[in-house]
Design a protein around this motif. Sequence first.
Motif: not given
Length: 120
Positions: A2-20
Amino acid sequence: MSDQIVLNNIRVYAYHGCLSEETKIGSDYRVDLKVEADLNLSATTDDLKDTVDYVHLNAIVKREMAKASKLLEHVVKRINDAVIEELESVKSVETQIAKLNPPIMGDVESVSVKMTKLRD
């Protein structure tokens, strides 16, 4: 385990998607990452070399998010694979990527994909 390291809400601007437009204009994303590892040694030694460095985790997320993909599933898989490959003490990794304000009909705050990978 149950030991965990959690990174929450890393904000990134990126270029993903199926629409051009998505790959040209880009969009805001939120990434949440959770890894499981045995943290008992680092809890005792207080030494960075004995734990999972969250700076390294964040660098993996930023690096993989910078590579444009059509599907969030593809990006999540790359992140999970890289974490397992680069950080041998990680037993499992769970990544969730949310596209904020997706270009779909309706008032939708975000859409997200979450996947988990276990070390073999």
